[in-house]
Design a protein around this motif. Sequence first.
Motif, PDB file in Angstrom:
ATOM      1  N   TYR A  35       0.844  -1.178   0.000  1.00  0.00           N
ATOM      2  CA  TYR A  35       0.000   0.000   0.000  1.00  0.00           C
ATOM      3  C   TYR A  35       0.892   1.246   0.000  1.00  0.00           C
ATOM      4  O   TYR A  35       1.999   1.232   0.510  1.00  0.00           O
ATOM      5  CB  TYR A  35      -0.862   0.067   1.258  1.00  0.00           C
ATOM      6  CG  TYR A  35      -1.955  -0.957   1.348  1.00  0.00           C
ATOM      7  CD1 TYR A  35      -1.713  -2.222   1.882  1.00  0.00           C
ATOM      8  CD2 TYR A  35      -3.245  -0.658   0.911  1.00  0.00           C
ATOM      9  CE1 TYR A  35      -2.729  -3.158   1.968  1.00  0.00           C
ATOM     10  CE2 TYR A  35      -4.268  -1.592   1.006  1.00  0.00           C
ATOM     11  CZ  TYR A  35      -3.992  -2.833   1.528  1.00  0.00           C
ATOM     12  OH  TYR A  35      -5.008  -3.757   1.617  1.00  0.00           O
ATOM     13  N   GLN A  37       0.514   5.306   1.343  1.00  0.00           N
ATOM     14  CA  GLN A  37      -0.329   6.176   2.158  1.00  0.00           C
ATOM     15  C   GLN A  37       0.036   7.624   1.884  1.00  0.00           C
ATOM     16  O   GLN A  37       1.179   8.036   2.058  1.00  0.00           O
ATOM     17  CB  GLN A  37      -0.163   5.878   3.646  1.00  0.00           C
ATOM     18  CG  GLN A  37      -1.087   6.707   4.515  1.00  0.00           C
ATOM     19  CD  GLN A  37      -1.006   6.334   5.986  1.00  0.00           C
ATOM     20  OE1 GLN A  37      -0.036   5.758   6.449  1.00  0.00           O
ATOM     21  NE2 GLN A  37      -2.047   6.654   6.727  1.00  0.00           N
ATOM     22  N   PHE A  90       3.619   0.871   2.788  1.00  0.00           N
ATOM     23  CA  PHE A  90       3.400  -0.171   3.780  1.00  0.00           C
ATOM     24  C   PHE A  90       3.243  -1.520   3.105  1.00  0.00           C
ATOM     25  O   PHE A  90       2.469  -1.665   2.160  1.00  0.00           O
ATOM     26  CB  PHE A  90       2.148   0.116   4.607  1.00  0.00           C
ATOM     27  CG  PHE A  90       2.310   1.249   5.566  1.00  0.00           C
ATOM     28  CD1 PHE A  90       1.808   2.505   5.269  1.00  0.00           C
ATOM     29  CD2 PHE A  90       2.969   1.054   6.774  1.00  0.00           C
ATOM     30  CE1 PHE A  90       1.960   3.551   6.158  1.00  0.00           C
ATOM     31  CE2 PHE A  90       3.133   2.093   7.667  1.00  0.00           C
ATOM     32  CZ  PHE A  90       2.634   3.345   7.359  1.00  0.00           C
ATOM     33  N   PHE A 103       0.230  -5.120   9.223  1.00  0.00           N
ATOM     34  CA  PHE A 103       1.101  -4.185   8.517  1.00  0.00           C
ATOM     35  C   PHE A 103       2.504  -4.116   9.095  1.00  0.00           C
ATOM     36  O   PHE A 103       2.705  -4.290  10.302  1.00  0.00           O
ATOM     37  CB  PHE A 103       0.488  -2.780   8.561  1.00  0.00           C
ATOM     38  CG  PHE A 103      -0.679  -2.606   7.650  1.00  0.00           C
ATOM     39  CD1 PHE A 103      -1.931  -3.084   7.987  1.00  0.00           C
ATOM     40  CD2 PHE A 103      -0.522  -1.973   6.420  1.00  0.00           C
ATOM     41  CE1 PHE A 103      -3.012  -2.929   7.132  1.00  0.00           C
ATOM     42  CE2 PHE A 103      -1.595  -1.810   5.562  1.00  0.00           C
ATOM     43  CZ  PHE A 103      -2.833  -2.293   5.917  1.00  0.00           C
ATOM     44  N   GLY A 104       3.467  -3.804   8.225  1.00  0.00           N
ATOM     45  CA  GLY A 104       4.805  -3.452   8.650  1.00  0.00           C
ATOM     46  C   GLY A 104       4.852  -2.003   9.112  1.00  0.00           C
ATOM     47  O   GLY A 104       3.826  -1.318   9.162  1.00  0.00           O
ATOM     48  N   GLN A 105       6.055  -1.539   9.434  1.00  0.00           N
ATOM     49  CA  GLN A 105       6.219  -0.205  10.002  1.00  0.00           C
ATOM     50  C   GLN A 105       6.341   0.886   8.946  1.00  0.00           C
ATOM     51  O   GLN A 105       6.319   2.069   9.272  1.00  0.00           O
ATOM     52  CB  GLN A 105       7.445  -0.182  10.908  1.00  0.00           C
ATOM     53  CG  GLN A 105       7.312  -1.064  12.121  1.00  0.00           C
ATOM     54  CD  GLN A 105       6.130  -0.642  12.983  1.00  0.00           C
ATOM     55  OE1 GLN A 105       6.125   0.423  13.554  1.00  0.00           O
ATOM     56  NE2 GLN A 105       5.108  -1.500  13.073  1.00  0.00           N
TER      57      GLN A 105
ATOM     58  N   TYR B  36      -8.715  -0.159  11.962  1.00  0.00           N
ATOM     59  CA  TYR B  36      -7.290  -0.082  12.216  1.00  0.00           C
ATOM     60  C   TYR B  36      -6.969   1.241  12.907  1.00  0.00           C
ATOM     61  O   TYR B  36      -7.581   2.267  12.633  1.00  0.00           O
ATOM     62  CB  TYR B  36      -6.497  -0.172  10.910  1.00  0.00           C
ATOM     63  CG  TYR B  36      -6.456  -1.567  10.329  1.00  0.00           C
ATOM     64  CD1 TYR B  36      -7.518  -2.066   9.584  1.00  0.00           C
ATOM     65  CD2 TYR B  36      -5.360  -2.393  10.547  1.00  0.00           C
ATOM     66  CE1 TYR B  36      -7.487  -3.345   9.062  1.00  0.00           C
ATOM     67  CE2 TYR B  36      -5.303  -3.677  10.022  1.00  0.00           C
ATOM     68  CZ  TYR B  36      -6.372  -4.146   9.285  1.00  0.00           C
ATOM     69  OH  TYR B  36      -6.330  -5.409   8.772  1.00  0.00           O
ATOM     70  N   GLY B  41       4.200   7.558  12.492  1.00  0.00           N
ATOM     71  CA  GLY B  41       5.430   6.827  12.269  1.00  0.00           C
ATOM     72  C   GLY B  41       5.307   5.325  12.360  1.00  0.00           C
ATOM     73  O   GLY B  41       6.322   4.614  12.273  1.00  0.00           O
ATOM     74  N   LYS B  42       4.102   4.836  12.551  1.00  0.00           N
ATOM     75  CA  LYS B  42       3.882   3.403  12.690  1.00  0.00           C
ATOM     76  C   LYS B  42       2.950   2.901  11.597  1.00  0.00           C
ATOM     77  O   LYS B  42       2.265   3.681  10.929  1.00  0.00           O
ATOM     78  CB  LYS B  42       3.265   3.087  14.054  1.00  0.00           C
ATOM     79  CG  LYS B  42       4.087   3.562  15.235  1.00  0.00           C
ATOM     80  CD  LYS B  42       5.402   2.804  15.342  1.00  0.00           C
ATOM     81  CE  LYS B  42       6.163   3.203  16.600  1.00  0.00           C
ATOM     82  NZ  LYS B  42       7.480   2.505  16.686  1.00  0.00           N
ATOM     83  N   GLY B  43       2.920   1.585  11.430  1.00  0.00           N
ATOM     84  CA  GLY B  43       1.967   1.000  10.512  1.00  0.00           C
ATOM     85  C   GLY B  43       0.600   0.845  11.166  1.00  0.00           C
ATOM     86  O   GLY B  43       0.497   0.813  12.391  1.00  0.00           O
ATOM     87  N   PRO B  44      -0.452   0.753  10.373  1.00  0.00           N
ATOM     88  CA  PRO B  44      -1.782   0.514  10.939  1.00  0.00           C
ATOM     89  C   PRO B  44      -1.816  -0.816  11.686  1.00  0.00           C
ATOM     90  O   PRO B  44      -1.208  -1.802  11.246  1.00  0.00           O
ATOM     91  CB  PRO B  44      -2.682   0.468   9.705  1.00  0.00           C
ATOM     92  CG  PRO B  44      -1.921   1.194   8.640  1.00  0.00           C
ATOM     93  CD  PRO B  44      -0.478   0.896   8.916  1.00  0.00           C
ATOM     94  N   ALA B  45      -2.541  -0.844  12.786  1.00  0.00           N
ATOM     95  CA  ALA B  45      -2.673  -2.054  13.593  1.00  0.00           C
ATOM     96  C   ALA B  45      -4.147  -2.370  13.775  1.00  0.00           C
ATOM     97  O   ALA B  45      -4.954  -1.464  14.033  1.00  0.00           O
ATOM     98  CB  ALA B  45      -1.998  -1.875  14.938  1.00  0.00           C
TER      99      ALA B  45
END
Lengths: 112, 116
Positions: A35, A37, A90, A103-105, B36, B41-45
Motif C-alpha cells: 500500500y 499512504q 506499507f 502491517f509493517g512499520q 485499524y 510513524g507506525k503501521g496501521p494495527a
Amino acid sequence: IAGITQAPTSQILAAGRRMTLRCTQDMRHNAMYWYRQDLGLGLRLIHYSNTAGTTGKGEVPDGYSVSRANTDDFPLTLASAVPSQTSVYFCASSVRAHTEAFFGQGTRLTVV
Amino acid sequence: QQQVKQSPQSLIVQKGGIPIINCAYENTAFDYFPWYQQFPGKGPALLIAIRPDVSEKKEGRFTISFNKSAKQFSLHIMDSQPGDSATYFCAAIISFRGSTLGRLYFGRGTQLTVWP
C-alpha cells in the motif's frame, strides 16, 4: 523477528533512479500486499499476492512492479522513480486472501 | 469508485469525550469490517472488527455499532484519552473465498486528537 519487516525505513531518491523496497514476513502468511499512504487519500493498494508465485494489480499499480518468489518475501520495485511516488509505503500480509491484514512499520520514500 | 466512505476526516475532542467515526459502504457482499489504528510513524494495527450479523461489539473502551440495513458502521471511543490520538481507518472485506474481491477496502481515515 516477529511479524513484518520493511527496509529501508526511509530513503531519499533521485528521480529516474531504480529502487526496491524490501518486505519480509515470518508468519507464513499466504497473502501479501503493498500500500501507499498519502495525506487525505488513505491507504491505496499498489499490488498484491494471494500466494507465492502469483501477483495482481491493485488500485494504483502504474510505475511499480512486484515479485513473489517465495512465501516470505514480497519486494516492490520502482523502475524509474518520479516525484509523485513520494509517499509512505506499507507492506502487509494476511493468513490468506479474504482475511484482515497485518502491517509493517512502513518505508518513507522521497523522490527529488 | 470508493468502496468505503469514512467521515469525518479529522476530529478533536476533550479528554473523556466520546469521539464517533462513521463509515458507509455500498457492496452488500462485504461481510467483515475491521478497524485499524495508526500512530504517527507506525503501521496501521488491527483494533477491533465486526461481522454484520452483530449490531454491536465492545472491546475495552472501543465499540463498533453496525447498521446492516443502512450499510453503515461506526466506531465509538468511550472515555477518550490523549493516548488515543491517532488515525483510524475503517475497512471492509468479503471473507468468502470464492469471491475475486479478496482484499481489504479502506476508508480514507480519520485523524483523531484528544486534548488533555
